[in-house]
Design a protein around this motif. Sequence first.
Motif, PDB file in Angstrom:
ATOM      1  N   GLY A 107       0.794  -1.226   0.000  1.00 29.36           N
ATOM      2  CA  GLY A 107       0.000   0.000   0.000  1.00 29.36           C
ATOM      3  C   GLY A 107       0.822   1.270   0.000  1.00 29.36           C
ATOM      4  N   GLY A 108       1.821   1.370   0.881  1.00 30.67           N
ATOM      5  CA  GLY A 108       2.630   2.579   0.938  1.00 30.67           C
ATOM      6  C   GLY A 108       3.407   2.819  -0.340  1.00 30.67           C
ATOM      7  N   SER A 109       3.943   1.744  -0.922  1.00 29.39           N
ATOM      8  CA  SER A 109       4.683   1.868  -2.182  1.00 29.39           C
ATOM      9  C   SER A 109       3.757   2.255  -3.323  1.00 29.39           C
ATOM     10  CB  SER A 109       5.381   0.543  -2.506  1.00 29.39           C
ATOM     11  OG  SER A 109       6.395   0.267  -1.573  1.00 29.39           O
ATOM     12  N   SER A 110       2.560   1.689  -3.333  1.00 26.95           N
ATOM     13  CA  SER A 110       1.596   2.035  -4.372  1.00 26.95           C
ATOM     14  C   SER A 110       1.170   3.488  -4.259  1.00 26.95           C
ATOM     15  CB  SER A 110       0.385   1.109  -4.279  1.00 26.95           C
ATOM     16  OG  SER A 110      -0.505   1.329  -5.353  1.00 26.95           O
ATOM     17  N   ASP A 111       0.955   3.963  -3.027  1.00 30.43           N
ATOM     18  CA  ASP A 111       0.619   5.378  -2.826  1.00 30.43           C
ATOM     19  C   ASP A 111       1.721   6.285  -3.372  1.00 30.43           C
ATOM     20  OD1 ASP A 111      -1.658   4.513  -1.476  1.00 30.43           O
ATOM     21  OD2 ASP A 111      -0.749   4.717   0.507  1.00 30.43           O
ATOM     22  N   ALA A 112       2.971   5.904  -3.110  1.00 31.79           N
ATOM     23  CA  ALA A 112       4.099   6.710  -3.589  1.00 31.79           C
ATOM     24  C   ALA A 112       4.169   6.705  -5.112  1.00 31.79           C
ATOM     25  CB  ALA A 112       5.402   6.190  -2.992  1.00 31.79           C
ATOM     26  N   ALA A 113       3.924   5.538  -5.720  1.00 33.40           N
ATOM     27  CA  ALA A 113       3.969   5.451  -7.180  1.00 33.40           C
ATOM     28  C   ALA A 113       2.871   6.300  -7.818  1.00 33.40           C
ATOM     29  CB  ALA A 113       3.828   3.989  -7.610  1.00 33.40           C
ATOM     30  N   THR A 114       1.668   6.250  -7.266  1.00 34.67           N
ATOM     31  CA  THR A 114       0.584   7.080  -7.795  1.00 34.67           C
ATOM     32  C   THR A 114       0.912   8.559  -7.632  1.00 34.67           C
ATOM     33  OG1 THR A 114      -1.144   5.420  -7.531  1.00 34.67           O
ATOM     34  CG2 THR A 114      -1.842   7.721  -7.400  1.00 34.67           C
ATOM     35  N   GLY A 136      12.030   6.347  -7.924  1.00 33.11           N
ATOM     36  CA  GLY A 136      11.308   5.768  -6.799  1.00 33.11           C
ATOM     37  C   GLY A 136      12.024   4.634  -6.097  1.00 33.11           C
ATOM     38  N   LEU A 137      12.937   3.953  -6.783  1.00 33.88           N
ATOM     39  CA  LEU A 137      13.575   2.764  -6.202  1.00 33.88           C
ATOM     40  C   LEU A 137      14.251   3.014  -4.862  1.00 33.88           C
ATOM     41  CD1 LEU A 137      14.414  -0.200  -6.322  1.00 33.88           C
ATOM     42  CD2 LEU A 137      16.354   0.480  -7.770  1.00 33.88           C
ATOM     43  N   PRO A 138      15.008   4.111  -4.667  1.00 38.88           N
ATOM     44  CA  PRO A 138      15.637   4.304  -3.350  1.00 38.88           C
ATOM     45  C   PRO A 138      14.639   4.451  -2.198  1.00 38.88           C
ATOM     46  CG  PRO A 138      16.680   5.706  -5.004  1.00 38.88           C
ATOM     47  CD  PRO A 138      15.444   5.147  -5.632  1.00 38.88           C
ATOM     48  N   LEU A 139      13.403   4.819  -2.514  1.00 37.54           N
ATOM     49  CA  LEU A 139      12.388   4.949  -1.471  1.00 37.54           C
ATOM     50  C   LEU A 139      11.798   3.610  -1.066  1.00 37.54           C
ATOM     51  CD1 LEU A 139      10.383   8.065  -2.724  1.00 37.54           C
ATOM     52  CD2 LEU A 139      12.128   7.989  -0.933  1.00 37.54           C
ATOM     53  N   GLY A 140      11.740   2.657  -2.008  1.00 32.74           N
ATOM     54  CA  GLY A 140      11.149   1.356  -1.713  1.00 32.74           C
ATOM     55  C   GLY A 140      11.239   0.433  -2.902  1.00 32.74           C
ATOM     56  N   ALA A 141      11.602  -0.827  -2.646  1.00 31.04           N
ATOM     57  CA  ALA A 141      11.850  -1.769  -3.743  1.00 31.04           C
ATOM     58  C   ALA A 141      10.585  -2.118  -4.523  1.00 31.04           C
ATOM     59  CB  ALA A 141      12.487  -3.045  -3.192  1.00 31.04           C
ATOM     60  N   ASP A 142       9.389  -1.934  -3.923  1.00 32.76           N
ATOM     61  CA  ASP A 142       8.148  -2.248  -4.635  1.00 32.76           C
ATOM     62  C   ASP A 142       7.657  -1.110  -5.519  1.00 32.76           C
ATOM     63  OD1 ASP A 142       8.073  -4.714  -3.446  1.00 32.76           O
ATOM     64  OD2 ASP A 142       6.451  -4.259  -2.053  1.00 32.76           O
ATOM     65  N   ILE A 143       8.159   0.105  -5.304  1.00 33.08           N
ATOM     66  CA  ILE A 143       7.653   1.256  -6.052  1.00 33.08           C
ATOM     67  C   ILE A 143       7.844   1.093  -7.560  1.00 33.08           C
ATOM     68  CG2 ILE A 143       7.945   3.748  -6.444  1.00 33.08           C
ATOM     69  CD1 ILE A 143       8.467   4.033  -3.433  1.00 33.08           C
ATOM     70  N   PRO A 144       9.006   0.618  -8.047  1.00 28.26           N
ATOM     71  CA  PRO A 144       9.132   0.451  -9.496  1.00 28.26           C
ATOM     72  C   PRO A 144       8.063  -0.447 -10.100  1.00 28.26           C
ATOM     73  CG  PRO A 144      11.292   0.376  -8.483  1.00 28.26           C
ATOM     74  CD  PRO A 144      10.292   0.387  -7.364  1.00 28.26           C
ATOM     75  N   PHE A 145       7.637  -1.492  -9.382  1.00 26.54           N
ATOM     76  CA  PHE A 145       6.591  -2.357  -9.942  1.00 26.54           C
ATOM     77  C   PHE A 145       5.308  -1.584 -10.200  1.00 26.54           C
ATOM     78  CE2 PHE A 145       2.652  -4.539  -8.685  1.00 26.54           C
ATOM     79  CZ  PHE A 145       2.446  -5.233  -9.864  1.00 26.54           C
ATOM     80  N   PHE A 146       4.869  -0.779  -9.244  1.00 25.44           N
ATOM     81  CA  PHE A 146       3.609  -0.053  -9.431  1.00 25.44           C
ATOM     82  C   PHE A 146       3.720   0.957 -10.572  1.00 25.44           C
ATOM     83  CE2 PHE A 146       3.164  -1.547  -5.017  1.00 25.44           C
ATOM     84  CZ  PHE A 146       1.931  -2.158  -5.108  1.00 25.44           C
ATOM     85  N   LEU A 147       4.904   1.477 -10.823  1.00 27.34           N
ATOM     86  CA  LEU A 147       5.112   2.357 -11.970  1.00 27.34           C
ATOM     87  C   LEU A 147       5.212   1.550 -13.270  1.00 27.34           C
ATOM     88  CD1 LEU A 147       7.700   4.652 -10.193  1.00 27.34           C
ATOM     89  CD2 LEU A 147       5.414   5.366 -10.955  1.00 27.34           C
ATOM     90  N   PHE A 148       5.767   0.358 -13.192  1.00 29.56           N
ATOM     91  CA  PHE A 148       5.815  -0.562 -14.332  1.00 29.56           C
ATOM     92  C   PHE A 148       4.406  -0.836 -14.832  1.00 29.56           C
ATOM     93  CE2 PHE A 148       6.333  -4.948 -16.049  1.00 29.56           C
ATOM     94  CZ  PHE A 148       7.318  -4.701 -16.991  1.00 29.56           C
TER      95      PHE A 148
END
Length: 303
Positions: A107-114, A136-148
């Motif tokens: 959830g937190g990573s998805s919020d950041a990606a949005t 976004g990667l330095p903030l969280g490893a899942d963030i690139p996926f939500f942007l992908f």
Amino acid sequence: MRSLMSCPAPAKLNLFLHVTGRRPDGYHLLQSVFQLIDRCDTLDFTLRGDERIRRVTDVPGVPEDSDLVVRAARLLQAEVARRTGTPPPGVDIALHKVLPMGGGLGGGSSDAATTLLALNRLWHGGLSKQELMDLGLPLGADIPFFLFGETAFAEGVGEALRPVDGPDCWYVVIEPGVQVPTGDIFTSEHLTRNTAAVIISDFSRHFADQNIGLRQFGKNDLQQVASRLFPPVAQAVEWLGVHGDARMTGSGACVFCAFHGEEQADAVLDAFGATAPSTWKGWKAKALRRHPMEMFQSESCEA
């Protein structure tokens, strides 16, 4: 354009999660398939007359300055200022939480990606998808996926992504009433770190086999550790496992099971309401092939 409203930040499920090694810097090497689902947080963005980044809603337990949403906005603001020579205006961000914290749903990573997607548009930042992923990667490893933005076979620490077809199905997800700190799982002496690597075609062949149905591929190496430290996780896997092939997502605590249709999911939720502990929460979600913010479609964000 001065605002973007009701921007979705969807959850993800890890259809499997293998820990295949550990880097010298301590980061774990993973393999997983990330699946987007249609249960979402939502965010509203309104530009300000100054340069301040403000979160205007309260998120219990998450101070504003440490929130990934605020950190992502400030990071992008600095990058746009570096590229253009002029800082973009500040923004008020309203975050409406639905996804649980410490649930393994991203959830937190998805919020950041949005946040990165929406502000890149509002600020006319011009960053490409890959540039946003790198930011976004330095903030969280899942963030690139939500942007992908689509079902992905992930490797490395989760940042090496390739598109893959996942099952077209419904999921029942149980929140077992606990939050699982990711650090507690990855530092455990009981964590298996030597699962043999697979290749993307192994996963694809698994779901192409008509005899397999919705039986899950691989395993989640983190589940055994989370179940040991947080017994409600093990109890949720056992309860949902009566209805299908249940497992934990991410580092926990949420547990999920796949079903062919919504009616099957509804039947399980009926049983859940009758027999599950009152401290648990259960809900259904549909698998998504693409992120709902893709191309800023009109139904994703109301300007």
